[in-house]
Structure formats: C-alpha cells, structure tokens
Motif scaffolding. Structure first.
Motif, mmCIF file in Angstrom:
data_model
loop_
_atom_site.group_PDB
_atom_site.id
_atom_site.type_symbol
_atom_site.label_atom_id
_atom_site.label_comp_id
_atom_site.label_asym_id
_atom_site.label_seq_id
_atom_site.Cartn_x
_atom_site.Cartn_y
_atom_site.Cartn_z
ATOM 1 N N MET A 175 7.556 2.601 -1.179
ATOM 2 C CA MET A 175 8.759 2.832 -0.379
ATOM 3 C C MET A 175 8.415 3.470 0.964
ATOM 4 S SD MET A 175 12.328 4.709 -1.406
ATOM 5 C CE MET A 175 13.638 4.906 -0.190
ATOM 6 N N ARG A 176 7.504 4.425 0.959
ATOM 7 C CA ARG A 176 7.117 5.073 2.229
ATOM 8 C C ARG A 176 6.466 4.063 3.169
ATOM 9 N NH1 ARG A 176 5.762 9.463 -1.473
ATOM 10 N NH2 ARG A 176 7.291 11.152 -1.162
ATOM 11 N N LEU A 177 5.679 3.136 2.615
ATOM 12 C CA LEU A 177 5.063 2.111 3.447
ATOM 13 C C LEU A 177 6.129 1.229 4.088
ATOM 14 C CD1 LEU A 177 2.579 0.580 4.485
ATOM 15 C CD2 LEU A 177 2.593 -0.738 2.353
ATOM 16 N N LEU A 178 7.154 0.874 3.319
ATOM 17 C CA LEU A 178 8.225 0.030 3.845
ATOM 18 C C LEU A 178 9.113 0.774 4.837
ATOM 19 C CD1 LEU A 178 9.283 -1.907 0.625
ATOM 20 C CD2 LEU A 178 8.045 -2.812 2.601
ATOM 21 N N GLN A 179 9.029 2.104 4.865
ATOM 22 C CA GLN A 179 9.791 2.901 5.830
ATOM 23 C C GLN A 179 8.999 3.176 7.104
ATOM 24 O OE1 GLN A 179 10.640 6.206 3.113
ATOM 25 N NE2 GLN A 179 12.825 5.702 3.181
ATOM 26 N N ASN A 180 7.713 2.857 7.109
ATOM 27 C CA ASN A 180 6.857 3.120 8.261
ATOM 28 C C ASN A 180 7.091 2.104 9.373
ATOM 29 O OD1 ASN A 180 5.639 5.361 7.172
ATOM 30 N ND2 ASN A 180 3.872 4.259 6.368
ATOM 31 N N GLY A 181 6.679 2.472 10.595
ATOM 32 C CA GLY A 181 6.809 1.567 11.719
ATOM 33 C C GLY A 181 8.270 1.244 11.979
ATOM 34 N N ARG A 182 8.550 -0.042 12.195
ATOM 35 C CA ARG A 182 9.938 -0.445 12.377
ATOM 36 C C ARG A 182 10.721 -0.185 11.095
ATOM 37 N NH1 ARG A 182 12.293 -6.384 14.317
ATOM 38 N NH2 ARG A 182 14.479 -5.734 14.389
ATOM 39 N N GLY A 183 10.057 -0.370 9.975
ATOM 40 C CA GLY A 183 10.654 -0.025 8.689
ATOM 41 C C GLY A 183 11.727 -0.995 8.235
ATOM 42 N N LEU A 184 11.880 -1.099 6.929
ATOM 43 C CA LEU A 184 12.926 -1.930 6.348
ATOM 44 C C LEU A 184 14.246 -1.191 6.496
ATOM 45 C CD1 LEU A 184 13.222 -4.644 4.907
ATOM 46 C CD2 LEU A 184 12.923 -3.471 2.740
ATOM 47 N N GLY A 185 15.175 -1.763 7.248
ATOM 48 C CA GLY A 185 16.390 -1.058 7.661
ATOM 49 C C GLY A 185 17.191 -0.450 6.533
ATOM 50 N N GLY A 227 15.993 -13.478 9.941
ATOM 51 C CA GLY A 227 15.913 -13.931 11.323
ATOM 52 C C GLY A 227 15.303 -12.887 12.237
ATOM 53 N N PRO A 228 15.136 -13.220 13.515
ATOM 54 C CA PRO A 228 14.463 -12.318 14.461
ATOM 55 C C PRO A 228 15.179 -10.988 14.674
ATOM 56 C CG PRO A 228 15.477 -14.190 15.590
ATOM 57 C CD PRO A 228 15.515 -14.496 14.134
ATOM 58 N N LEU A 229 16.454 -10.890 14.337
ATOM 59 C CA LEU A 229 17.178 -9.630 14.497
ATOM 60 C C LEU A 229 17.024 -8.713 13.285
ATOM 61 C CD1 LEU A 229 20.538 -10.923 16.046
ATOM 62 C CD2 LEU A 229 18.444 -10.186 17.219
ATOM 63 N N SER A 230 16.382 -9.196 12.236
ATOM 64 C CA SER A 230 16.282 -8.436 10.988
ATOM 65 C C SER A 230 14.983 -7.662 10.890
ATOM 66 C CB SER A 230 16.383 -9.386 9.786
ATOM 67 O OG SER A 230 15.191 -10.144 9.670
ATOM 68 N N THR A 231 15.022 -6.566 10.147
ATOM 69 C CA THR A 231 13.773 -5.862 9.833
ATOM 70 C C THR A 231 13.035 -6.563 8.698
ATOM 71 O OG1 THR A 231 14.999 -4.360 8.355
ATOM 72 C CG2 THR A 231 14.621 -3.624 10.615
ATOM 73 N N LEU A 232 13.787 -7.219 7.809
ATOM 74 C CA LEU A 232 13.159 -7.919 6.689
ATOM 75 C C LEU A 232 12.274 -9.054 7.184
ATOM 76 C CD1 LEU A 232 12.924 -8.213 3.628
ATOM 77 C CD2 LEU A 232 14.986 -9.626 3.662
ATOM 78 N N GLY A 233 12.660 -9.687 8.279
ATOM 79 C CA GLY A 233 11.864 -10.781 8.824
ATOM 80 C C GLY A 233 10.758 -10.325 9.739
ATOM 81 N N ASN A 234 10.619 -9.034 9.923
ATOM 82 C CA ASN A 234 9.589 -8.508 10.819
ATOM 83 C C ASN A 234 8.696 -7.487 10.118
ATOM 84 O OD1 ASN A 234 10.136 -9.510 13.793
ATOM 85 N ND2 ASN A 234 12.143 -9.147 12.865
ATOM 86 N N LEU A 235 8.411 -7.726 8.856
ATOM 87 C CA LEU A 235 7.507 -6.855 8.120
ATOM 88 C C LEU A 235 6.101 -6.942 8.710
ATOM 89 C CD1 LEU A 235 8.590 -7.810 4.484
ATOM 90 C CD2 LEU A 235 9.210 -5.729 5.722
ATOM 91 N N THR A 236 5.400 -5.818 8.730
ATOM 92 C CA THR A 236 4.018 -5.832 9.188
ATOM 93 C C THR A 236 3.149 -6.503 8.125
ATOM 94 O OG1 THR A 236 3.425 -3.722 8.168
ATOM 95 C CG2 THR A 236 4.425 -3.639 10.376
ATOM 96 N N GLU A 237 1.947 -6.885 8.521
ATOM 97 C CA GLU A 237 1.045 -7.521 7.559
ATOM 98 C C GLU A 237 0.705 -6.564 6.422
ATOM 99 O OE1 GLU A 237 -0.786 -10.558 5.759
ATOM 100 O OE2 GLU A 237 0.444 -10.650 7.577
ATOM 101 N N MET A 238 0.584 -5.278 6.728
ATOM 102 C CA MET A 238 0.294 -4.298 5.685
ATOM 103 C C MET A 238 1.469 -4.198 4.703
ATOM 104 S SD MET A 238 -0.800 -0.263 6.042
ATOM 105 C CE MET A 238 -2.294 -0.741 6.941
ATOM 106 N N GLN A 239 2.688 -4.198 5.238
ATOM 107 C CA GLN A 239 3.861 -4.155 4.371
ATOM 108 C C GLN A 239 3.930 -5.396 3.488
ATOM 109 O OE1 GLN A 239 6.745 -3.641 7.510
ATOM 110 N NE2 GLN A 239 7.026 -1.461 7.061
ATOM 111 N N TRP A 240 3.685 -6.557 4.086
ATOM 112 C CA TRP A 240 3.733 -7.792 3.311
ATOM 113 C C TRP A 240 2.654 -7.819 2.229
ATOM 114 C CZ3 TRP A 240 6.559 -11.271 1.411
ATOM 115 C CH2 TRP A 240 5.994 -12.416 0.844
ATOM 116 N N GLN A 241 1.463 -7.346 2.543
ATOM 117 C CA GLN A 241 0.395 -7.314 1.548
ATOM 118 C C GLN A 241 0.791 -6.486 0.338
ATOM 119 O OE1 GLN A 241 -2.456 -9.003 1.296
ATOM 120 N NE2 GLN A 241 -1.893 -10.116 3.152
ATOM 121 N N ALA A 242 1.479 -5.377 0.583
ATOM 122 C CA ALA A 242 1.921 -4.535 -0.535
ATOM 123 C C ALA A 242 2.948 -5.259 -1.399
ATOM 124 C CB ALA A 242 2.516 -3.237 0.008
#
Length: 280
Positions: A175-185, A227-242
């Motif tokens: 959860m903390r990883l998904l909150q990092n950076g832009r983060g999952l909204g 879509g491009p306005l979403s945080t879900l569509g802009n996960l970092t590679e580290m977030q996606w790997q997790a």
C-alpha cells in the motif's frame, strides 16, 4: 468434480488490480472462474477524453463500463461476468443516497438470494471478495464484503457448502508503494495500518508472474478508468511490478483443514480433480 471459483466484486475493474492474475491463473489451470459484479460502475468518472462526451443520464458510462468488463474477462480467460443489476452508489460528495437501486440502499437478503442462485449454478469450492475495509473504504466495496461473507455463511444451508472464502488484501508495504510518487488516487491520505494488513494476516500468496501480461491487458481494457487523466493508468514500473508478481489474500473462512499457512494454492488440500501446473 471440476474445480470452481466464484469472485464477487462491486464495479468493473475491481476484478483486476488485486486478483486479476489469480483469476487468470486458475482459468488456465482448468478451473471454472465466475465473476459476479454488483453494478456497472455508472457513478464513476471517464478518465479518457478520447472516448468523448458521455451522457450519464442515458447510461452511456454504464454501457461502456459493462463492455470494458466483458473485455477484461475475455483477456483474463474467465467466463463472461454476471451483473446483479444494482447501481453504483458513488462515494464522498457523489454518494447516491436517494437512488433506491444503489447498493447501499438495496435489500441485503435479496442480494444474498441472487448470489446464492449463482452459487447453486456454478458450485464453487472457493469464493473471493473484498476485505472488511474494501481496500479503500468505498461504500459499495463494504456492501460487497458483507455480501460475500453472508453468502459463504449461508451456502451450507442451501446445499452447496463453499469450502473456503478468501479476501483480497494489500500488505502495508504494497500500500505504501502504491501511495508513493503520483500515487494511486483512491489510496490518498489513507492509513496503511487500517486499510492494509500485516504479513501475519496473509493466508495465501499466489504467484502470478506467468499471468502478468494477461493482467495488464485486462486492466487496459478499462479505458474509462485507466485513461491519461487517471492515476491507475499512470502507475510507475515499480508499482506495476509489485502488482504483477504475486497477489495476496487473507482467510475469510474455511470448512476444511489447511495444512500450510500461508499457502500458495487456494485449492490446496481440497478433494478435486488434479489441477495441472500452469503452462505459459
């Protein structure tokens, strides 16, 4: 007896992020995988401007999100979704308190009866649903949690005693990883100590590395949500790997002994047709 798994969630896209790889894995193993979705996500937002203007009053978003879920299920290799026909309740300032078909206003016993009918049809040994906090507290997720727990409890009394119930969960670290950076909204501002679980709560950790691409395609099918306005569509590679290496579950209930805890197979020890190793 053919293995059967029944997953129950609230909205289109709920099936992917925390358990899409697991659904795909078991489908590849020959398990019948059935998804029940309470709503068509009609109170959501369209996060992809390329899809154009949507008339919410005419149900454009609901139709689009239904089609997205059907495509997601196709990408995961599971059966087409079963919609219960309730309405997305929304949340926060968009909470639909006055909609009689919103899940927050629906008759719980009526909902149970509908899902028990599905249980009778597909005869699952394993059920999946939201954890008690609904990942991030969405009112519909909490309804879905209560519903899956009630159906599991009642399944024995209607002649189909489901062997195990698992909840999708995230660890504090995830959860903390998904909150990092832009983060999952949807996780913004939430305390992992409440909405995530410690390692000791993990009952099963499922390796989904061979299903990562299927999971990615299924997630991408939900264009309105990625879509491009979403945080879900802009996960970092580290977030996606997790999210694409393994998926974690807590135990909601079991009618059978469990030899190993945590374990790596939701069907471990159940008297079923042998499930073969996953083939790439």
């Amino acid at each position: 007896m053919q293995p059967s798994l029944l997953a129950l969630f609230a909205h289109p896209d709920d099936e992917v992020l925390r358990c899409g790889g697991t659904l795909a894995r078991y489908a590849q193993l020959g398990v019948r995988v059935t998804l029940v979705c309470l709503t068509r996500g009609e109170a959501g937002r369209n996060m992809d401007p390329a899809l154009g203007e949507l008339n919410l009053e005419q149900g454009d978003l609901a139709q689009l999100r239904e089609a997205e879920l059907r495509e997601s299920c196709l990408q995961l290799g599971i059966d087409p979704p079963i919609f219960l026909g309730y309405h997305d309740s929304g949340r926060n300032e968009r909470l639909r308190r006055d909609d009689p078909l919103a899940t927050i206003n629906a008759d719980p016993l009526e909902m149970e009866a509908k899902v028990l009918n599905v249980v009778a049809q597909v005869q699952p040994q394993v059920m999946l649903g939201f954890d008690p906090h609904g990942i991030y507290g969405h009112p519909d997720h909490l309804v879905a949690h209560r519903l899956v727990a009630a159906v599991f409890a009642r399944s024995g009394s209607v002649g189909i005693p489901v062997a195990r119930l698992y909840y999708t969960v995230q660890t504090h670290t995830e959860m903390r990883l998904l909150q990092n950076g832009r983060g999952l909204g949807v996780l913004s501002g939430l305390d992992p100590e409440t909405y995530a679980v410690c390692e000791a709560t993990i009952a099963a950790r499922i390796d989904i590395s061979l299903q990562a691409e299927r999971k990615r395609r299924a997630l991408s099918a939900h264009r309105t949500q990625t879509g491009p306005l979403s945080t879900l569509g802009n996960l970092t590679e580290m977030q996606w790997q997790a999210l694409s290496s393994s998926e974690t579950f807590s135990l909601g209930g079991s009618r059978t002994p469990i030899a190993h805890y945590p374990h790596s197979d939701l069907f471990e020890g159940l008297p079923l047709t042998q499930v073969q190793d996953v083939r790439a």
